[in-house]
Structure formats: structure tokens, C-alpha cells
Design a protein around this motif. Structure first.
Motif, PDB file in Angstrom:
ATOM      1  N   HIS A 171       0.833  -1.193   0.000  1.00 23.25           N
ATOM      2  CA  HIS A 171       0.000   0.000   0.000  1.00 23.25           C
ATOM      3  C   HIS A 171       0.872   1.250   0.000  1.00 23.25           C
ATOM      4  O   HIS A 171       1.939   1.282   0.607  1.00 23.25           O
ATOM      5  CB  HIS A 171      -0.928   0.003   1.218  1.00 23.25           C
ATOM      6  N   HIS A 261      -8.153   4.567   5.785  1.00 27.48           N
ATOM      7  CA  HIS A 261      -6.764   4.986   5.917  1.00 27.48           C
ATOM      8  C   HIS A 261      -6.576   5.766   7.201  1.00 27.48           C
ATOM      9  O   HIS A 261      -7.536   6.216   7.837  1.00 27.48           O
ATOM     10  CB  HIS A 261      -6.349   5.860   4.724  1.00 27.48           C
ATOM     11  N   ASP A 297      -3.827   3.970  -4.121  1.00 36.46           N
ATOM     12  CA  ASP A 297      -3.371   3.922  -2.731  1.00 36.46           C
ATOM     13  C   ASP A 297      -3.230   2.494  -2.213  1.00 36.46           C
ATOM     14  O   ASP A 297      -2.400   2.235  -1.337  1.00 36.46           O
ATOM     15  CB  ASP A 297      -4.338   4.692  -1.828  1.00 36.46           C
ATOM     16  N   ALA A 298      -4.052   1.601  -2.708  1.00 31.50           N
ATOM     17  CA  ALA A 298      -4.033   0.211  -2.231  1.00 31.50           C
ATOM     18  C   ALA A 298      -4.225  -0.734  -3.409  1.00 31.50           C
ATOM     19  O   ALA A 298      -5.324  -1.250  -3.647  1.00 31.50           O
ATOM     20  CB  ALA A 298      -5.128  -0.011  -1.193  1.00 31.50           C
TER      21      ALA A 298
END
Length: 343
Positions: A171, A261, A297-298
């Protein structure tokens, strides 16, 4: 009037953060609810370094993101952004994730974009003009590296937060440290964002700072979330806790109960004002996002949800792999503390 202070902040944004060069085109977007004096100061800074400022002001859209599309000149705005080197967004109703944004970010490989939505002159002075950006960049780069190397994290706060989780090396650790010299999307200086390993977050998270949406303010009583395997299973607190639960349920989407997050606030000038862009950067806070996570982001797929909401935990204490790094908002790790612009 803070004319001199404003110009200093605008100059730092253009020279220090974007490093605009002679001949570059800088598109500055605004709407009829934006701060005209702020826009003019930034445009003047662009012009003073030999750049080409292009100010585009539109009627304030009725929505944000793609919901703004019906109220904006999509084709004309897209054309301007496709030829720009830099885009600074000062809109009240933001165009982040709108159709022009998506096309420009995909098809203009040189574009450097920063989202400074609903900004005031005072806000730019506090969070850009009065910040020692070069030292903050050094500090945040070192802090980010700690997360890249760590496997586990625990966070507590005086308000009652006590939550632990695993970190995922796949991530993205996103470091918004005031460096917008490379192409891509950038945010206001002073936030370090981490997406934990999905399904590993357990404990209590207490929002004693602002929650946006739906409130955009500090709740009358802290909102307490009990989290099991990264999903919110219980809401406690005052009337806002019940309202917050109702708000998340209104999406009829299980993804809106999943933690997304965690981010640190590391802007020395930020304070709680109700503007989420500034609130998330209050020094020593941790901010939790709930709901959607992008595949960027992931990777590879992110986390699907219909929307996203953020809440703030003030004066955070943090352990990485069992080592105390920050205590009630104060960096206590010796190496990091020596680099910090806040002593």
C-alpha cells in the motif's frame, strides 16, 4: 489587509512548492465563491517568475466532483488543462474527480495539480507562508520511511482511542510534504497518509476533532467507534454519534463502515477551523478515513464504497513495531525529533 503576508505565501507556493519555471503555464481555477484576492496574489507570483498565469473563474457549481459536470464548461476547461504545466484549484465547489480532472490527469503527463479548495488568504498564510517547507520535507521523508519499514502500528489518544493494526508494504505511503515539482496530484503541505492492511484494524477510535462529512465541525461529545477487523460495529457518544451512524447507513453500502486509511497531521500552522483540508493537518493529530480507497493507494483494487468520510483524533500517541514514536502529539523519537520543525 494582510497584503504583504499574502504575497509572501503566494510566492512560496509558486517558487518553493511548485518551483514554477519561466515559460510554464499555470491554470488557476476558481468559482464565484472563491477568494479573489488570493487568486490574484498567486497569479501575480506566477507572472513574476516568467510563467503564464491563466485564471479561469466559473459560476459556483451545484455539486462537487462529477456532480459539478452539468454546471461547468467541461470541454473548454479540459482543453485548458491539457495544455497546462500546473493547475492550482481554489474552487469552493471542487473539481477534483470531475470529468475535466480525470481527463487532464490521464492525458497530460506533465500536469502538476494541487487541491486547495475553499482556501482563504489567512489559510494560505498559516499553512504555506509561515511554514519552513524545506525542513518539513526532510522531517516528513524520514517519518515516511519509518512506515515503509514497519509492520505494525498502535495509536492511542487522551480521548480514549486505542487501536492496533498491521501495515501493508504494497500500500502507498503518501507524503504530502510541500513538494509539487513532479507531475501528478498533490495536496496541501503537512499530511502523511497510510493505508493499513485491510481487515486488521481492531480497537476503539475516538473522534474528538472535526468530522467531515456530514458535520464539518467538532462534535458536542466525542464520537466513539468500536472497530473489529477494520469494520465499525458500534457507535457511542452524544447526538452526533447517532447521526453519524444514520449518515453512514444512508448509503446502503457495507463499504461505508470499513476503515480506509490513517493520516498524520504535520502542518505547523494548521488549526481546527471546519475546513477539512486544514483540519487534517493539525500537528500531532491522526485522521481516519472511512469508506472508499483508490486502487492507486491500495493496489490492485483498493476498497470499494459509495463515498468517503474523515474524522480526527487529536494529540495522538503512536508506536511502530512497539517503539514509541509520538506521544500526545509530540514527536519523541530522538532522530525524528531532531529533524522536526516543531520543537
Amino acid at each position: 489587509m494582510l497584503k504583504f503576508e499574502l504575497q509572501k505565501a503566494a510566492d512560496k507556493l509558486i517558487n518553493e512548492i511548485f518551483a514554477v519555471k519561466k515559460g510554464e503555464t499555470v491554470v488557476i481555477t476558481a468559482d464565484t465563491m472563491s477568494d479573489e484576492g488570493l487568486v490574484d496574489a498567486v497569479a501575480a507570483s506566477v507572472y513574476s517568475v516568467g510563467g503564464f498565469p491563466m485564471v479561469i473563474t466559473i459560476a459556483t457549481p451545484g455539486g462537487v466532483g462529477k456532480a459539478a459536470d452539468p454546471d461547468i464548461p467541461v470541454d473548454a476547461l479540459t482543453g485548458a488543462l491539457l495544455g497546462a504545466d500546473v493547475w492550482v484549484e481554489f474552487n469552493h465547489q471542487w473539481m477534483l474527480y470531475s470529468t475535466p480532472f480525470e481527463i487532464a490527469m490521464e492525458k497530460n503527463p506533465k500536469l502538476r495539480y494541487m487541491c486547495l479548495v475553499d482556501f482563504s488568504q489567512e489559510l494560505l498564510i498559516r499553512t504555506v507562508g509561515n511554514v519552513e517547507t524545506p525542513q518539513l520535507q526532510i522531517f516528513m521523508a524520514a517519518f515516511a520511511q519509518r512506515h515503509i519499514d514497519a509492520k505494525e502500528m498502535r495509536v492511542t489518544t487522551p480521548a480514549g482511542t486505542d487501536v492496533s493494526f498491521e501495515l501493508d508494504p504494497n500500500h502507498l505511503v503518501c507524503n504530502d510534504c510541500g513538494n509539487a515539482t513532479v507531475p501528478g496530484m498533490h495536496m496541501l503541505t503537512g499530511q502523511l497518509n497510510i493505508v493499513p492492511r485491510f481487515g486488521t484494524i481492531n480497537g476503539k477510535i475516538v473522534f474528538d476533532g472535526t468530522i467531515t462529512p456530514p458535520f464539518g465541525k467538532v462534535p458536542s461529545q466525542p464520537v466513539v467507534l468500536t472497530v473489529e477487523n477494520s469494520k465499525i460495529v458500534k457507535f457511542e457518544g452524544g447526538p452526533e454519534a447517532a447521526e453519524y451512524e444514520k449518515y453512514l447507513k444512508s448509503f446502503d453500502d457495507e463499504g461505508m463502515f470499513k476503515m480506509a486509511h490513517i493520516a498524520y497531521g504535520f502542518n505547523p500552522g494548521a488549526k481546527l477551523t471546519g475546513n477539512v483540508v486544514e483540519d487534517e493537518r493539525v500537528w500531532g493529530c491522526t485522521e481516519w478515513g472511512i469508506g472508499y480507497v483508490s486502487p492507486i493507494d491500495a493496489p490492485p483494487v483498493g476498497q470499494d464504497a459509495k463515498s468517503h468520510t474523515d474524522g480526527i483524533c487529536l494529540n495522538s500517541t503512536v508506536w511502530l513495531d512497539g517503539k514509541l514514536i509520538m506521544e500526545e502529539g509530540v514527536v519523541v523519537d530522538a532522530e525524528l525529533a531532531a529533524l522536526s520543525p516543531v520543537k
